[in-house]
Write an enzyme that holds these catalytic residues in place. Structure first.
Site, PDB file in Angstrom:
ATOM      1  N   PRO A 247     -85.453 -26.738   1.917  1.00 57.97           N
ATOM      2  CA  PRO A 247     -85.196 -25.300   1.771  1.00 57.97           C
ATOM      3  C   PRO A 247     -86.334 -24.600   1.014  1.00 57.97           C
ATOM      4  CG  PRO A 247     -83.208 -26.544   1.256  1.00 57.97           C
ATOM      5  CD  PRO A 247     -84.293 -27.559   1.466  1.00 57.97           C
TER       6      PRO A 247
ATOM      7  N   GLU B 234     -93.223 -27.092  13.685  1.00 59.10           N
ATOM      8  CA  GLU B 234     -94.292 -28.099  13.658  1.00 59.10           C
ATOM      9  C   GLU B 234     -95.624 -27.476  13.229  1.00 59.10           C
ATOM     10  OE1 GLU B 234     -94.300 -31.341  16.378  1.00 59.10           O
ATOM     11  OE2 GLU B 234     -92.181 -31.081  16.861  1.00 59.10           O
TER      12      GLU B 234
ATOM     13  N   SER C  90     -98.479 -20.691  12.948  1.00 62.75           N
ATOM     14  CA  SER C  90     -99.802 -20.306  13.470  1.00 62.75           C
ATOM     15  C   SER C  90    -100.821 -20.235  12.338  1.00 62.75           C
ATOM     16  CB  SER C  90     -99.720 -18.949  14.181  1.00 62.75           C
ATOM     17  OG  SER C  90     -98.944 -19.078  15.346  1.00 62.75           O
TER      18      SER C  90
ATOM     19  N   HIS D 222     -89.525  -6.709  33.707  1.00 61.28           N
ATOM     20  CA  HIS D 222     -88.124  -6.650  34.154  1.00 61.28           C
ATOM     21  C   HIS D 222     -87.410  -5.359  33.744  1.00 61.28           C
ATOM     22  CE1 HIS D 222     -88.647 -10.857  35.157  1.00 61.28           C
ATOM     23  NE2 HIS D 222     -87.423 -10.917  35.629  1.00 61.28           N
ATOM     24  N   GLY D 223     -88.086  -4.503  32.978  1.00 64.65           N
ATOM     25  CA  GLY D 223     -87.442  -3.252  32.564  1.00 64.65           C
ATOM     26  C   GLY D 223     -86.148  -3.545  31.805  1.00 64.65           C
TER      27      GLY D 223
ATOM     28  N   THR E  81     -89.046 -30.937   6.282  1.00 58.23           N
ATOM     29  CA  THR E  81     -88.901 -29.607   5.679  1.00 58.23           C
ATOM     30  C   THR E  81     -87.714 -29.551   4.720  1.00 58.23           C
ATOM     31  OG1 THR E  81     -89.773 -28.672   7.721  1.00 58.23           O
ATOM     32  CG2 THR E  81     -88.685 -27.141   6.230  1.00 58.23           C
TER      33      THR E  81
HETATM   34  C1  LIG Z   1     -85.354 -24.315  14.993  1.00 60.06           C
HETATM   35  C2  LIG Z   1     -86.175 -25.084  14.012  1.00 60.06           C
HETATM   36  C3  LIG Z   1     -86.325 -26.462  14.153  1.00 60.06           C
HETATM   37  C4  LIG Z   1     -87.040 -27.200  13.205  1.00 60.06           C
HETATM   38  N1  LIG Z   1     -87.075 -28.587  13.282  1.00 60.06           N
HETATM   39  C5  LIG Z   1     -87.608 -29.286  12.249  1.00 60.06           C
HETATM   40  C6  LIG Z   1     -87.484 -30.725  12.192  1.00 60.06           C
HETATM   41  O1  LIG Z   1     -86.924 -31.353  13.104  1.00 60.06           O
HETATM   42  N2  LIG Z   1     -87.981 -31.370  11.101  1.00 60.06           N
HETATM   43  C7  LIG Z   1     -88.598 -30.726  10.077  1.00 60.06           C
HETATM   44  O2  LIG Z   1     -89.011 -31.377   9.122  1.00 60.06           O
HETATM   45  N3  LIG Z   1     -88.750 -29.364  10.108  1.00 60.06           N
HETATM   46  C8  LIG Z   1     -88.254 -28.631  11.150  1.00 60.06           C
HETATM   47  N4  LIG Z   1     -88.367 -27.260  11.169  1.00 60.06           N
HETATM   48  C9  LIG Z   1     -89.042 -26.585  10.070  1.00 60.06           C
HETATM   49  C10 LIG Z   1     -90.361 -25.923  10.440  1.00 60.06           C
HETATM   50  O3  LIG Z   1     -91.334 -26.908  10.716  1.00 60.06           O
HETATM   51  C11 LIG Z   1     -90.730 -24.972   9.306  1.00 60.06           C
HETATM   52  O4  LIG Z   1     -89.833 -23.873   9.366  1.00 60.06           O
HETATM   53  C12 LIG Z   1     -92.151 -24.503   9.362  1.00 60.06           C
HETATM   54  O5  LIG Z   1     -93.037 -25.562   9.107  1.00 60.06           O
HETATM   55  C13 LIG Z   1     -92.424 -23.372   8.358  1.00 60.06           C
HETATM   56  O6  LIG Z   1     -91.945 -23.699   7.089  1.00 60.06           O
HETATM   57  P1  LIG Z   1     -91.044 -22.626   6.280  1.00 60.06           P
HETATM   58  O7  LIG Z   1     -89.954 -22.197   7.192  1.00 60.06           O
HETATM   59  O8  LIG Z   1     -90.655 -23.205   4.970  1.00 60.06           O
HETATM   60  O9  LIG Z   1     -91.990 -21.384   6.061  1.00 60.06           O
HETATM   61  P2  LIG Z   1     -93.011 -21.214   4.832  1.00 60.06           P
HETATM   62  O10 LIG Z   1     -93.799 -22.434   4.669  1.00 60.06           O
HETATM   63  O11 LIG Z   1     -92.264 -20.701   3.661  1.00 60.06           O
HETATM   64  O12 LIG Z   1     -93.957 -20.057   5.399  1.00 60.06           O
HETATM   65  C14 LIG Z   1     -93.643 -18.662   5.356  1.00 60.06           C
HETATM   66  C15 LIG Z   1     -94.859 -17.906   5.862  1.00 60.06           C
HETATM   67  O13 LIG Z   1     -95.971 -18.125   4.979  1.00 60.06           O
HETATM   68  C16 LIG Z   1     -97.098 -18.624   5.708  1.00 60.06           C
HETATM   69  N5  LIG Z   1     -97.861 -19.569   4.876  1.00 60.06           N
HETATM   70  C17 LIG Z   1     -97.394 -20.607   4.132  1.00 60.06           C
HETATM   71  N6  LIG Z   1     -98.409 -21.238   3.533  1.00 60.06           N
HETATM   72  C18 LIG Z   1     -99.550 -20.583   3.889  1.00 60.06           C
HETATM   73  C19 LIG Z   1    -100.932 -20.771   3.587  1.00 60.06           C
HETATM   74  N7  LIG Z   1    -101.366 -21.758   2.813  1.00 60.06           N
HETATM   75  N8  LIG Z   1    -101.821 -19.909   4.147  1.00 60.06           N
HETATM   76  C20 LIG Z   1    -101.389 -18.919   4.964  1.00 60.06           C
HETATM   77  N9  LIG Z   1    -100.105 -18.703   5.278  1.00 60.06           N
HETATM   78  C21 LIG Z   1     -99.193 -19.529   4.763  1.00 60.06           C
HETATM   79  C22 LIG Z   1     -96.476 -19.325   6.918  1.00 60.06           C
HETATM   80  O14 LIG Z   1     -97.417 -19.467   7.965  1.00 60.06           O
HETATM   81  C23 LIG Z   1     -95.338 -18.372   7.243  1.00 60.06           C
HETATM   82  O15 LIG Z   1     -95.826 -17.286   7.970  1.00 60.06           O
HETATM   83  C24 LIG Z   1     -87.691 -26.513  12.138  1.00 60.06           C
HETATM   84  C25 LIG Z   1     -87.574 -25.118  12.026  1.00 60.06           C
HETATM   85  C26 LIG Z   1     -86.808 -24.411  12.919  1.00 60.06           C
HETATM   86  C27 LIG Z   1     -86.647 -22.919  12.708  1.00 60.06           C
END
Ligand SMILES: Cc1cc2nc3c(=O)[nH]c(=O)nc-3n(C[C@H](O)[C@H](O)[C@H](O)COP(=O)(O)OP(=O)(O)OC[C@H]3O[C@@H](n4cnc5c(N)ncnc54)[C@H](O)[C@@H]3O)c2cc1C
Length: 387
Positions: free
Chosen positions: A129, A367, A370, A342-343, A127
């Site tokens: 930014p 990962e 949804s 648990h209220g 992932t």
């Molecule tokens: C605590 C934590 C640990 C993590 N650990 C790792 C790790 O070890 N390695 C790693 O690589 N990543 C890691 N991640 C990243 C994580 O996998 C991503 O945050 C996740 O895949 C979503 O990507 P994003 O945050 O960029 O959201 P975005 O991709 O920007 O999505 C934003 C929203 O848009 C929706 N969306 C995007 N595209 C579509 C589409 N085509 N159709 C419908 N809806 C869509 C998404 O479902 C979401 O609701 C971690 C994240 C967190 C918060």
């Protein structure tokens, strides 16, 4: 015959981890959540039990078990603490597994013994930014110069990436353009710490407080050409295969949390009295708990069946997506309902359900969100992906 029970070996492992989770992890869970400190001693205990080596062959320092055994261990840990469970999940399925699945013999011999023994942790840098779901939007670049990969870019939300025992970050990077004009994405093994690599401060997260998650920067990081993991240009598809497996493990983690919500609710509903009776006597409460148990059971069967397909060598993308989707939504619903049972106490951080509530939401995001699981199921059904 259809047999959904656990083998003797799996049951023994489950019980051993259950006992460790209850006696060692549970008494520390509230404190770890409050202080947000990475639990090095607990991780060392898990390493001593061989949990980081569960699905790997003995020749690489593993325990010679299977991926289902790992899932059982993760479920039992998540029943008391999700931070500890995700540390194991990410360490094994995202840290060590890419090396085992796609590494050369030399890479396996070099990296796996320390990762499978749990002395060291590996992280998975996919992932960025600017893109999580759309992982193909990778901007990090790796250029081959004088027999070395020179890596530049930024990764976001990377688990286990900045602990004192992190030694490896496997990162995806653009290594060129394909003939069809799309980006060529490869995976590069970056031993850390190293010049040009920096792990930012731990994020302040809603949940998973004791788990280590950071933003990473690569500025002219140089690694040998031999640190390419898997075939050049296959980094993205290889990482997607890793995520297929990882979804079964995240489903197991979600089941552990969902079960914890049932356990805590049963206990509380028997003890708490309202209007002269235990609240369990009110159908509004007992039916809530029945529904929580139903969701947990169905979610558990979903991840067992996805794991069975995987272990049988069959295609399991759809089943893994279903298990991850159903189990994570079950965990979020159970956590919300357990808090309700648990209220007011459900809103107080000393109570485990408050922590489970905060820890549950990420299960619908990490990962693969949804929405992405639904996209995967749609594709597996042969329907064109909706926009
Ligand atoms: C605590 C934590 C640990 C993590 N650990 C790792 C790790 O070890 N390695 C790693 O690589 N990543 C890691 N991640 C990243 C994580 O996998 C991503 O945050 C996740 O895949 C979503 O990507 P994003 O945050 O960029 O959201 P975005 O991709 O920007 O999505 C934003 C929203 O848009 C929706 N969306 C995007 N595209 C579509 C589409 N085509 N159709 C419908 N809806 C869509 C998404 O479902 C979401 O609701 C971690 C994240 C967190 C918060």
């Amino acid at each position: 015959m259809l047999d959904l029970g656990l083998s003797e070996e799996h049951e023994t492992l489950r019980k051993t981890v259950e006992s460790f989770a209850r006696s060692v992890v549970a008494p520390r869970a509230e404190e770890m959540d409050r202080t947000e400190e990475f639990p090095y001693d607990i991780v060392a205990g898990m390493a001593q039990m061989g949990l980081f080596g569960l699905p790997f062959p003995e020749e690489y320092g593993g325990m010679g078990g299977d991926y289902f055994a790992l899932c059982l261990a993760i479920e039992e840990l998540a029943r008391v603490d999700s931070s500890v469970a995700i540390t194991l999940e990410a360490g094994v399925s995202l840290g060590a597994m890419p090396v085992y699945r796609f590494g050369t013999e030399a890479q396996k011999v070099h990296w796996l013994p320390s990762l499978t023994s749990g002395e060291a942790l590996g992280a998975f840098g996919l992932t960025e930014p600017g893109g999580g779901s759309d992982a193909g939007a990778t901007r990090t670049r790796a250029e081959l110069r004088d027999g070395e990969w020179v890596v530049n870019g930024t990764k976001a939300f990377i688990t286990n990436s900045g602990t004192d025992i992190t030694t490896l970050v496997t990162t995806t990077a653009v290594t060129g353009m394909r003939p069809d004009g799309k980006k060529e994405i490869s995976a590069i093994l970056v031993p850390v710490p190293c010049p040009g690599f920096s792990a930012g401060k731990k994020y302040s997260k809603v949940g998973w407080h004791a788990s280590d998650t950071r933003e990473l920067a690569f500025t002219d990081v140089r690694v040998p050409e031999a640190n390419l993991l898997g075939e050049r240009g296959r980094g993205f598809s290889n990482f997607l295969a890793i995520l297929d497996e990882g979804r079964i493990a995240i489903a197991a983690l979600a089941v552990g949390l969902a079960q914890a919500c049932v356990d805590e609710s049963v206990k509380f509903a028997k003890e708490r009295e309202a209007f002269g009776r235990p609240i369990a006597a009110y159908q509004a409460i007992s039916f809530k708990i029945a529904d929580m148990e139903m969701r947990t059971h169905v979610a558990r069967m979903a991840y067992y069946s996805a794991a069975a397909k995987m272990l049988a060598g069959q295609r399991f993308t759809k089943e893994a997506a279903i298990a991850k989707l159903f189990a994570s939504e079950a965990a979020v619903t159970n956590a919300r309902e357990a808090t309700q049972v648990h209220g007011g106490y459900g809103f107080i951080n000393e109570y485990p359900v408050a922590r489970h509530w905060r820890d549950s939401k990420i299960l619908e995001i990490g990962e693969g969100t949804s929405e992405i699981q639904r996209l995967l199921i749609v594709r597996e059904l042969g329907l064109s992906a909706p926009t």
